[in-house]
Enzyme design. Sequence first.
Site, PDB file in Angstrom:
ATOM      1  CG  HIS A  91      30.010  16.865  45.494  1.00 22.05           C
ATOM      2  ND1 HIS A  91      31.200  17.414  45.071  1.00 22.05           N
ATOM      3  CD2 HIS A  91      29.092  17.877  45.448  1.00 22.05           C
ATOM      4  CE1 HIS A  91      31.003  18.705  44.786  1.00 22.05           C
ATOM      5  NE2 HIS A  91      29.733  19.006  45.002  1.00 22.05           N
ATOM      6  CG  ASP A 128      28.048  21.440  40.100  1.00 22.77           C
ATOM      7  OD1 ASP A 128      26.832  21.192  40.199  1.00 22.77           O
ATOM      8  OD2 ASP A 128      28.716  21.957  41.033  1.00 22.77           O
ATOM      9  CG  HIS A 130      30.247  23.041  44.254  1.00 27.99           C
ATOM     10  ND1 HIS A 130      28.920  23.276  43.949  1.00 27.99           N
ATOM     11  CD2 HIS A 130      30.579  23.880  45.259  1.00 27.99           C
ATOM     12  CE1 HIS A 130      28.460  24.233  44.751  1.00 27.99           C
ATOM     13  NE2 HIS A 130      29.434  24.617  45.551  1.00 27.99           N
ATOM     14  CG  ASP A 215      26.378  24.651  41.236  1.00 29.21           C
ATOM     15  OD1 ASP A 215      26.902  24.503  40.112  1.00 29.21           O
ATOM     16  OD2 ASP A 215      26.466  23.803  42.142  1.00 29.21           O
TER      17      ASP A 215
END
Length: 308
Positions: A91, A128, A130, A215
Amino acid sequence: MERHGWFGWERAEAPRATRDQLLRVHPAAHVDLIADLSARGGGIIDLDTSAVAGTYEAALRSAGGAVAMVDALLRDGDPCGVSALRPPGHHAEAARAMGFCFFNNVAVAAAHARAEHGADRVLILDWDVHHGNGTNDIFHADPSVLFCSIHESPLYPGTGPASDVGSGAGEGFTVNMPVPGGSGDPVHGSLVEHVVAPLVRAWEPQLVLISAGFDAHHADPLATCRLTEAGYAGMTASVRRACAEVGAPIGVVLEGGYAVDALAASMAALMPVLGGEDVPPPVELEVHPLATAAWERLSDQFGSMRRM
Ligand SMILES: [Zn+2]
C-alpha cells in the site's frame, strides 16, 4: 515454519535496505519522515498506520530482506526465495505510508532487480486480498514491470478496477483483476492458472515476485474471500510451472494476513510447492468467467504468445 524445520531452507537475517535502494522508489523526504517519526518515539500517520520507535528499523529490514532475496535469485542463481518480514509494503506509495505499509518492499526489490541486475522484465503477482495501490502507482507508467493484482472489490483501499491498465509507456502493463467478496479457490486459482501463468509464458520475465498476502484466507478477519491453504499451494504451483518453462526465479514477499494460524498454515502449504525438487504436474482447472474476461482484454497485447 519452525515446526517443519523451515522446510530445509537456508535462513538469513535481513540486512537493512540502503538509502540508495529506497531512493529508487521513494523520495528522500518520505524516507526522512519515517526515520524522524521513529526517532521521536512514533506517531500516527493515518487511521490504520502508526509508527513506533522501532518502525524505521523494521521497515528498513523488511525492504532490505526483499532486496537481499533478489540478489540471491539474480546474482547467486537461487531458484526461489521468501522474504518473510513485516511491515508489509504494497500500500505504500512513493511519497505516502498507508495501510500498515511504510516502504514498498516489493517495489524496492523490483527496482533493485533492474538497477543492479539489469532485469528489464519483472512480473509482480499481488494476491493479497487488498489492491496493491502503491505498487500499482509506482510502476503505472513503467513497461519493465508487469503488475498483476487479484483483489476483493469493493474493499480497502478502493483502487484497482479492471479498467486501470497503466499509463503512458506502461499502458497494458498493469493487470487488475478485482473479484467479488466471497470468492474462493476456483476464482483465484483460475485467474492465476489461466491469466497470470500465460502472461509469464508470453512475456518471459527474468524475475517473478509474488506480493503474498494471506488475507484472502477464509479465516481472515479483514476480508470475505474464502481461500484455503490448498488454494495458496495451487496458485504457487501454477506460477512455478510457468516460471520453470521460462527459467524465471520466484521471490515471495510477505504482505498482509491477519489470522495468524491461517497465515502459518498457508505458508506451510506453499513452501514445499515453491521449493520442492520437482515442478508440480499440470492440473485441469475449470476456466472461470473472470479469467476469460481478463484474458480477452489482454489477448491483443499478449495473445500472439500463448493460448490460455
Ligand atoms: Zn491485505
